[in-house]
Design an enzyme around this catalytic site. Sequence first.
Site, PDB file in Angstrom:
ATOM      1  N   GLY A  31       0.777  -1.113   0.201  1.00  0.00           N
ATOM      2  CA  GLY A  31      -0.138  -0.118   0.208  1.00  0.00           C
ATOM      3  C   GLY A  31       0.871   1.418  -0.178  1.00  0.00           C
ATOM      4  N   CYS A  42      -7.168  20.112  20.738  1.00  0.00           N
ATOM      5  CA  CYS A  42      -6.821  20.186  22.185  1.00  0.00           C
ATOM      6  C   CYS A  42      -6.439  18.880  22.911  1.00  0.00           C
ATOM      7  CB  CYS A  42      -8.360  20.609  22.940  1.00  0.00           C
ATOM      8  SG  CYS A  42      -8.878  22.130  22.539  1.00  0.00           S
ATOM      9  N   TYR A  73      -1.480   6.814   4.365  1.00  0.00           N
ATOM     10  CA  TYR A  73      -1.903   6.905   5.690  1.00  0.00           C
ATOM     11  C   TYR A  73      -2.174   8.194   6.184  1.00  0.00           C
ATOM     12  CZ  TYR A  73      -1.221   1.762   5.318  1.00  0.00           C
ATOM     13  OH  TYR A  73      -1.149   0.471   4.846  1.00  0.00           O
TER      14      TYR A  73
HETATM   15  C1  LIG Z   1      -3.058  -7.833   5.224  1.00  0.00           C
HETATM   16  C2  LIG Z   1      -2.201  -6.380   4.744  1.00  0.00           C
HETATM   17  N1  LIG Z   1      -1.678  -6.461   3.678  1.00  0.00           N
HETATM   18  C3  LIG Z   1      -1.193  -5.021   3.266  1.00  0.00           C
HETATM   19  C4  LIG Z   1      -0.762  -4.195   4.174  1.00  0.00           C
HETATM   20  C5  LIG Z   1      -0.490  -2.874   3.493  1.00  0.00           C
HETATM   21  O1  LIG Z   1       0.835  -2.480   4.316  1.00  0.00           O
HETATM   22  P1  LIG Z   1       1.778  -1.362   3.481  1.00  0.00           P
HETATM   23  O2  LIG Z   1       1.180  -0.252   3.464  1.00  0.00           O
HETATM   24  O3  LIG Z   1       2.839  -1.328   4.627  1.00  0.00           O
HETATM   25  O4  LIG Z   1       2.458  -2.020   2.180  1.00  0.00           O
HETATM   26  C6  LIG Z   1      -1.392  -4.174   5.348  1.00  0.00           C
HETATM   27  C7  LIG Z   1      -1.392  -3.099   6.196  1.00  0.00           C
HETATM   28  O5  LIG Z   1      -2.208  -2.611   6.978  1.00  0.00           O
HETATM   29  C8  LIG Z   1      -1.997  -5.335   5.940  1.00  0.00           C
HETATM   30  O6  LIG Z   1      -2.465  -5.565   6.908  1.00  0.00           O
HETATM   31  N1  LIG Z   2      -2.246  -2.406   9.292  1.00  0.00           N
HETATM   32  C1  LIG Z   2      -0.949  -2.264   8.919  1.00  0.00           C
HETATM   33  C2  LIG Z   2      -0.137  -0.797   9.268  1.00  0.00           C
HETATM   34  C3  LIG Z   2      -0.609   0.188   8.955  1.00  0.00           C
HETATM   35  C4  LIG Z   2       0.247   1.533   9.474  1.00  0.00           C
HETATM   36  C5  LIG Z   2      -0.061   2.701   9.051  1.00  0.00           C
HETATM   37  N2  LIG Z   2      -1.295   2.818   9.361  1.00  0.00           N
HETATM   38  C6  LIG Z   2       0.976   3.746   9.173  1.00  0.00           C
HETATM   39  O1  LIG Z   2       0.539   4.717   9.337  1.00  0.00           O
HETATM   40  O2  LIG Z   2       2.033   3.627   9.351  1.00  0.00           O
HETATM   41  C7  LIG Z   2      -0.170  -3.417   8.932  1.00  0.00           C
HETATM   42  O3  LIG Z   2      -0.756  -4.368   9.355  1.00  0.00           O
HETATM   43  O4  LIG Z   2       0.964  -3.645   8.261  1.00  0.00           O
END
Ligand SMILES: Cc1ncc(COP(=O)(O)O)c(C=O)c1O
Ligand SMILES: N[C@H](CCC[C@H](N)C(=O)O)C(=O)O
Length: 408
Positions: A269, A338, A367
């Site tokens: 992601g 706040c 994010y």
């Molecule tokens: C199952 C799964 N796949 C992919 C991702 C994507 O992670 P990243 O944005 O670090 O690639 C996450 C993170 O939330 C995840 O939990």
């Molecule tokens: N749910 C994700 C992590 C999201 C982290 C993201 N929210 C950030 O701001 O770094 C995981 O399982 O790897």
Amino acid sequence: MTRNPAVRRLADWSPGDLRDLAAEYGTPLYVQDLDRVRENYERVAAAFPDARIHYAVKANAGRAVLRALREAGAGAECASAGEVYRALDAGFEPSEIHYTAVNPPARDLDYVLDAAPDATFVVGARDTVDRLAERGFAGRLAVRVHPGVGAGHSEAVATGADAKFGVPHDEAAAVIGDAVDRGFDVVGVHAHVGSGMLTDDDVAAHREVVERLAAVARNAPADLEFVDAGGGFGVPYRPDEEPLDLGSVADATRTALADVDADLVLEPGRYFVADAGVLLTEVNTVKPTDGATLAGVDAGMTTLLRPALYGAHHEVRSLAPDAADRDTDAVDVVGPICESTDVLAEDRRLPAPERGDLLAVGNAGAYGVEMSFQYNSRQRPAVVALDGGEDSLARERDGFDSLTAPER
Ligand SMILES: Cc1ncc(COP(=O)(O)O)c(C=O)c1O
Ligand SMILES: N[C@H](CCC[C@H](N)C(=O)O)C(=O)O
């Protein structure tokens, strides 16, 4: 600049262009460059030529981003019914969607079964298999494995080591066998190390996760179509951090899966969207203190939660036209919420701030807007998309009416 560089730093954005965007659309404003999103996608696709790449929608679910990645060839990895809704809205076919349900609410299951029955349901608990069976579903299923090994930018996101996610790896074969016996089409196994892998140690943890996944795949009592090695590809947030070596991730993944006969699926992601986005915010208050000078800005933890939630570091740059002529100062950039934790950046050497200055916050494309919220009755920010050098409003700033509209 070289074509498709591995990293785009905050200094690579044109201050004049960002000032123009802030003047036109107001602040706080997220700017998302779709051309850069496509470049990031192409880099991953080139490093993993045989993989099926699913974009983890949670990083940035904006319609323009989803469309750009779909057109580039990605599928969608969705963590909720809402993300499935947005993926369908952006044009993904149900068959291109993986729905990675973590303790899914009944409403989510019912929605996805109705709207995208051809999606692949990636389940992390026996109970989820039971709940799908109770609903008469026996379609495409993948089992998420809890590898017991994690890595990430902070402990909070070393997901692979958090038992909330996935079936213990030594129970996965039994869960798969049960699902096959009940008529499910078990097509894959899945694991995810965590978010923000960057260093050699992180890549080694990813490799260990994929090795455990490979062991599950080899013993799975099902004819698997794919092995999903997750996402987690990190980007440098600090100036001294090196970009992720995609080649070494590819080697680690390929080596771990050497004797597994199934397609590789990946679901990054952050990597696609992080450095394609900046957050623009205006200084409205300057307060000298005994310590750092406080620059009060119009974006806060409700706009960009990561610093308050994880202590995450985002680069900050002054876009004041005369920034280069000013003395530097130690500055804390603080928001309008706040809460004492409402700090976007702490103790940074910045040109001495003045009221009306524009600041840019780097790596805000992942994010960022996605984790924005309305506490203190703040309104979520606007998003502008850049595409082929043209800017357009991708998301309106919340109005005050968004605060009361849901009330009855
Ligand atoms: C199952 C799964 N796949 C992919 C991702 C994507 O992670 P990243 O944005 O670090 O690639 C996450 C993170 O939330 C995840 O939990
Ligand atoms: N749910 C994700 C992590 C999201 C982290 C993201 N929210 C950030 O701001 O770094 C995981 O399982 O790897």
